[in-house]
Scaffold this active site. Structure first.
Site, PDB file in Angstrom:
ATOM      1  N   SER A  21      16.234 -66.623  56.337  1.00  0.00           N
ATOM      2  CA  SER A  21      16.574 -67.762  56.911  1.00  0.00           C
ATOM      3  C   SER A  21      17.612 -68.608  56.343  1.00  0.00           C
ATOM      4  O   SER A  21      18.807 -67.961  56.578  1.00  0.00           O
ATOM      5  CB  SER A  21      15.262 -68.659  56.929  1.00  0.00           C
ATOM      6  OG  SER A  21      15.398 -69.688  58.067  1.00  0.00           O
ATOM      7  N   HIS A  81       8.439 -65.719  61.615  1.00  0.00           N
ATOM      8  CA  HIS A  81       9.460 -66.222  60.495  1.00  0.00           C
ATOM      9  C   HIS A  81       9.005 -66.367  59.433  1.00  0.00           C
ATOM     10  O   HIS A  81       9.828 -66.435  58.326  1.00  0.00           O
ATOM     11  CB  HIS A  81      10.215 -67.529  61.151  1.00  0.00           C
ATOM     12  CG  HIS A  81      11.346 -68.087  60.371  1.00  0.00           C
ATOM     13  ND1 HIS A  81      12.604 -67.214  60.877  1.00  0.00           N
ATOM     14  CD2 HIS A  81      11.732 -68.758  59.416  1.00  0.00           C
ATOM     15  CE1 HIS A  81      13.426 -67.743  59.712  1.00  0.00           C
ATOM     16  NE2 HIS A  81      13.049 -68.951  59.190  1.00  0.00           N
ATOM     17  N   ASP A 127       9.592 -64.646  66.223  1.00  0.00           N
ATOM     18  CA  ASP A 127       9.954 -65.793  65.372  1.00  0.00           C
ATOM     19  C   ASP A 127      10.312 -67.091  66.145  1.00  0.00           C
ATOM     20  O   ASP A 127      10.865 -67.240  67.239  1.00  0.00           O
ATOM     21  CB  ASP A 127      11.434 -65.331  64.881  1.00  0.00           C
ATOM     22  CG  ASP A 127      11.749 -66.156  63.842  1.00  0.00           C
ATOM     23  OD1 ASP A 127      11.863 -67.436  63.684  1.00  0.00           O
ATOM     24  OD2 ASP A 127      12.676 -65.435  62.763  1.00  0.00           O
TER      25      ASP A 127
END
Length: 278
Positions: free
Chosen positions: A147, A256, A224
């Protein structure tokens, strides 16, 4: 540098160290997994993992389940904190700015510039500290992340290819200058000049610098919840334009979080092991 925690793990040792950072101007912590080979003094390849928003130096070591295969492959794993910390450090007013959200860049705007120098911390201070204090193969250092940390891994790899030999990412923020997370962070840390933002945008960097690595690996879940922030298609397009080999794997039903990372962490460790041996 002070050892503040150590735990036996798959015949290696998971440790946390604290030290006073000259770059961040305060105490910081990092995690390190030393496989049994390193504990015996054998020089090992090293992987630097950059975590995402709200994470700490412990998140990866607890949640990713990487130590078993790291022992088999003889990989040292490094996991720094995601920002400077402490009462003297500007905290931010939300979870995606300030402490826990350093974005792996050097801030130029008040109140952030005083402490938020995460790019220099990772690429210079921590990098040198690890090489000087642990049995590391200095020419075999890879970087990966998740991320916000995936953004950090991609951008730092392309800014410092002389330091990082391999790069991969889980659900990275591929074009932060074109998504709300990045726009908020960059406006706060760097100001309103969007040309400055592009210096910290993986998609823009690859267009500028061209192909630098034999291969890049990215895994992305298609469920996600933050997919609209990530823009993997833009990064894929940029790689194709400059001839950078990219393996972008998109996975149905994965979100995610760290269950996603656990599912594919072995592939990333094996990917880096091969790249670092080349």
């Amino acid at each position: 540098m002070e050892l503040i925690q150590h735990n036996r793990c798959f015949d290696g040792e998971q440790r946390i160290y604290a030290f006073n950072s000259r770059v961040l101007k305060g105490q910081t912590k990092f995690g390190i997994f030393l496989p049994p080979q390193a504990l015996r003094g054998q020089a090992c390849p090293v992987l630097l993992y950059l975590a995402g928003l709200t994470c700490t130096e412990e998140t990866f070591s607890i949640k990713a389940h990487a130590q078993r295969l790291a022992t088999q492959l003889g990989l040292i794993l490094i996991s720094p904190d995601t920002s400077p910390r402490g009462e003297q450090v500007a905290p931010g007013d939300s979870w995606d700015i300030g402490q826990g959200a350093g974005f792996y860049i050097n801030a130029t705007q008040a109140p952030w510039a005083e402490h938020y120098q995460m790019e220099s911390f990772i690429a210079d201070e921590l990098y040198d500290l690890v090489i000087q204090n642990f049995p590391v193969q200095a020419d075999a250092v890879g970087i990966f992340g998740h991320s916000m940390g995936g953004h950090g891994a991609l951008t730092l790899a392309f800014k410092y290819p002389e330091k990082f030999k391999s790069v991969s990412a889980f659900a990275p923020i591929c074009a932060p200058s074109q998504c709300p997370w990045g726009e908020k962070a960059f406006a706060s840390y760097l100001g309103e000049d969007r040309n400055e933002w592009l210096k910290h945008d993986a998609t823009a960097l690859i267009q500028e610098k061209g192909a630098l690595f034999p291969e890049i690996l990215i895994d992305q879940g298609l469920k996600d919840q933050f997919y609209a922030q990530l823009n993997p298609a833009l990064f894929k397009q940029a790689c194709a334009q400059v001839g950078q080999s990219l393996t972008l794997r998109e996975h149905e039903a994965y979100d995610h979080g760290y269950y996603f990372i656990q599912s594919f962490i072995d592939d990333h460790l094996q990917f880096h092991a091969v790249q670092l041996e080349a």
